[in-house]
Design a protein around this motif. Structure first.
Motif, PDB file in Angstrom:
ATOM      1  N   ASN A  31       0.807  -1.075   0.004  1.00 27.41           N
ATOM      2  CA  ASN A  31       0.017   0.103  -0.090  1.00 27.41           C
ATOM      3  C   ASN A  31       0.990   1.221  -0.130  1.00 27.41           C
ATOM      4  O   ASN A  31       1.683   1.546   0.695  1.00 27.41           O
ATOM      5  CB  ASN A  31      -0.850   0.043   1.099  1.00 27.41           C
ATOM      6  CG  ASN A  31      -1.905   1.184   1.233  1.00 27.41           C
ATOM      7  OD1 ASN A  31      -2.087   1.725   0.145  1.00 27.41           O
ATOM      8  ND2 ASN A  31      -2.318   1.541   2.508  1.00 27.41           N
ATOM      9  N   GLY A  35      -4.995   5.050  -2.583  1.00 30.13           N
ATOM     10  CA  GLY A  35      -5.403   3.722  -3.410  1.00 30.13           C
ATOM     11  C   GLY A  35      -4.405   3.189  -4.373  1.00 30.13           C
ATOM     12  O   GLY A  35      -4.541   2.369  -5.182  1.00 30.13           O
ATOM     13  N   SER A  56      -7.014   1.877  -9.842  1.00 26.32           N
ATOM     14  CA  SER A  56      -8.330   2.437 -10.301  1.00 26.32           C
ATOM     15  C   SER A  56      -7.978   3.038 -11.668  1.00 26.32           C
ATOM     16  O   SER A  56      -8.932   3.205 -12.450  1.00 26.32           O
ATOM     17  CB  SER A  56      -8.614   3.498  -9.422  1.00 26.32           C
ATOM     18  OG  SER A  56      -7.607   4.636  -9.281  1.00 26.32           O
TER      19      SER A  56
END
Length: 637
Positions: A31, A35, A56
């Motif tokens: 991470n 995001g 995304s």
């Protein structure tokens, strides 16, 4: 040749295969916030992760080497495939049938060399597995059983058998539509007197898979006394198989290596099998070559160079094993991970150890590891006569630089104390100070040509700023210390990542409102792709359209970088977007005010009244607009 792949099918493939799933096949991702995910870049060596993936947006970008793009670009770059080969590979994974603009879909079309060679190896692996059940392969089954491997173990690792005849596999692959040229290029066949014959005959076969799980080669074990070939015969170097670029078992071990931040390096295929079956599921092996730099790169991307990461080498205790261990130690500093060594007892390899003493013995072998630098020190010291002062001094001269090179300072100190004990030097502090002095000199001296260590503090290189990537052929380099450039960059990131927050105002901004030429080029590209407002209305494919509209690869790379880079705000909302819009516009207005003031000064008192009045009026309007922006913010746009 198949025609051009239908554009809709290309888009379907791009959308169907998540970029994080693809990238995770090659390196460990963690991470990164916002995001995004991060990892060690697979395209250049780095100590800390600067490679980011945005699931995304379907994009990746490395802030270290400036490589970037979408899922297709990543696979093309890392596996050296053509565009059509990449689309075909990912389409097969996603179960998408491709259409071609010329002649429609035809599975017999030539599909690119690498795709064909991988497909041939996949079919060959299945063929060999089937042969292992036949009567002729009984000798192979006995070999496996004699080493403690049952049928389930053979199936798990895909072990097979190559028939003893001249061309069983060659004829089988011909029947599947492969040409003689492809069979020779694959390394599965070789030239015979009357055409291609099988390269592997009458041998036990281990499929060698790359990190994604695709079969790229084979290791073949001799079974019969009348076989005059080597004990192990591997696939020759081909377009898809480079022995220095593959690690046997990496496809099975990669997830556990990433999870535990540890890897166990063994010497052979049966050793990998034995370790995995004994519960040591991080075991891997090289394929007929010494463990080297390219293997380290593969592991580093999985280990992420964590401070607690560890690579454990297992070697026989004989002279050859010790030599291999010392060779591995030479590469120790290429790891941020700690390296250790596990010496197998009685000269047994892990496979023999498991057979003789069971699974627990293999696990204990790994647990009883010794730091590799300690092993290397003892080997160095053993070459000297420690009974004499001269011998102890010579041993210290050889071993002290090794201890000084240890990355962890605490371990370095403890090892210096240990070295004093090994040498029999009672003045421990003398050895500790000697090691510390050598370490300090190494830091000050910096890397020699091909050496290690940081730059000398006063050297010119240590004061250089990391250059910004060159994104245009002309114009000044980006200067992120410039408030104007920082704001322009932030606004472009918003326009690419959150177009709804800045539209429609952003689309009214002129190219000249961006003072950095690279940013002006990105602004132009967004406009040519339909603008931020269109991106807000139709987010599907927005970034892909912008990247396709880029005039060249340089601008396209910057678009990708800005689309992946994190926004510098805890809360990304209309208020933050409004601030960036206002700052970019206000600076543009202030620049124009200065230009008009200069024009007014040059006109002088004898200027044409109408011209003077027009310029003065423009100045007044600009000043009023600037004041409104300062007072009202985004409401004045």
């Amino acid at each position: 040749m198949a025609g051009r792949i239908n554009d809709d099918d290309v888009k379907a493939v791009r959308d169907a295969v998540p970029i994080d799933a693809v990238v995770s096949e090659y390196l460990q991702l963690r991470n990164a916030g916002g995001g995004n995910l991060k990892g060690l870049c697979p395209f250049h060596d780095e100590k800390s992760p600067s490679f980011q993936v945005s699931p995304s947006k379907g994009l990746f970008y490395c802030f270290g080497c400036q490589e970037g793009g979408d899922t297709l670009d990543f696979v093309m770059k890392i596996d050296h495939l053509s565009f059509s080969e990449t689309v075909e590979r990912l389409a097969a994974q996603a179960g998408i049938t491709l259409r071609y603009e010329e002649g429609g879909y035809n599975p017999t079309h030539q599909r690119g060399e690498r795709i064909r060679l991988v497909e041939a190896h996949k079919i060959a692996a299945e063929f060999y597995v089937e042969q292992l059940d036949g009567p002729e392969a009984e000798i192979g089954r006995k070999f496996l059983a004699g080493r403690g491997f049952d049928q389930a173990a053979a199936q798990h690792f895909g072990v097979g058998y190559s028939p003893a005849g001249w061309d069983h596999l060659t004829r089988y692959l011909r029947g599947k539509g492969f040409s003689d040229k492809e069979l020779l290029l694959s390394g599965l066949s070789q030239d015979g007197r009357r055409g291609p014959i099988d390269r592997f005959r009458g041998r036990l076969m281990w499929p060698i898979r790359d990190i994604t799980g695709e079969v790229v080669g084979f290791g073949a074990r001799k079974l019969r006394d009348d076989d005059n070939g080597p004990k192990y015969l591997n696939t020759p170097e081909t377009a898809i198989y480079k022995k220095s670029h593959v690690l046997y078992g990496i496809d099975l071990a990669k997830k556990e290596i990433a999870r535990t931040s540890s890897a166990v390096v063994v010497e052979g295929y049966t050793d990998v099998m034995a370790c995995h079956l004994a519960g040591v599921t991080t075991a891997i092996a090289t394929c007929g070559t010494a463990f080297g730099g390219d293997h380290i790169k593969i592991l580093r991307r999985l280990l992420m160079d964590n401070a607690t990461a560890e690579v454990i080498f297992t070697f026989d205790g004989d002279a050859a094993g010790q030599k291999a261990a010392l060779r591995a130690f030479e590469d120790d500093q290429k790891f941020a991970a700690e390296t250790s060594i596990a010496i197998t007892p009685g000269g047994m390899d892990p496979c023999e150890l498991r057979l003789a003493e069971g699974d627990a013995a293999v696990q204990k072998l790994v647990e009883s590891r010794t730091p590799l630098f300690e092993f290397a020190i003892r080997q160095m010291v053993a070459r000297h006569n420690l009974e004499t002062p001269a011998g102890r001094a010579a041993a210290l001269d050889e071993a002290a630089p090794v201890v000084a090179a240890i990355k962890n300072v605490a371990i370095q100190h403890e090892s210096a104390v240990q070295l004093a004990g090994i040498l029999g030097i009672l003045d421990t502090q003398f050895v500790v100070k000697r090691v510390a002095q050598l370490a300090r000199w190494a830091r000050e001296r910096g890397p020699e040509r091909g050496g290690r260590g940081p730059e000398r503090p006063g050297s010119s290189r240590s004061h250089q700023q990391v250059p910004a990537p060159a994104v245009t052929a002309s114009g000044p380099a980006l200067n992120l210390r410039s408030p104007a450039h920082r704001t322009e960059r932030e606004l472009l990131k918003l326009a690419l990542q959150y177009p709804a927050l800045v539209s429609p105002a952003f689309d009214a901004y002129g190219i000249d409102e961006f003072t950095a030429p690279p940013y002006a080029a990105v602004r132009q590209t967004i406009e040519e792709a339909g603008g931020a407002e269109q991106g807000a209305e139709d987010t599907s494919g927005y970034l892909a359209r912008v990247r396709e509209a880029a005039p060249n690869d340089t601008v396209r790379a910057l678009v990708t970088e800005l689309a992946v880079e994190a926004i510098h705000a805890r809360t990304v909302d209309e208020v933050y977007a409004g601030v960036q819009l206002v700052q970019v516009r206000l600076r543009a207005v202030d620049r124009r005010i200065r230009d008009v003031q200069g024009t007014l000064a040059r006109l002088g008192p004898n200027a044409d009244p109408e011209q003077h009045a027009a310029v003065a009026n423009e100045l007044w309007v600009l000043q009023q607009y600037g004041q409104s922006l300062r007072n009202q913010g985004a409401a004045a746009l």
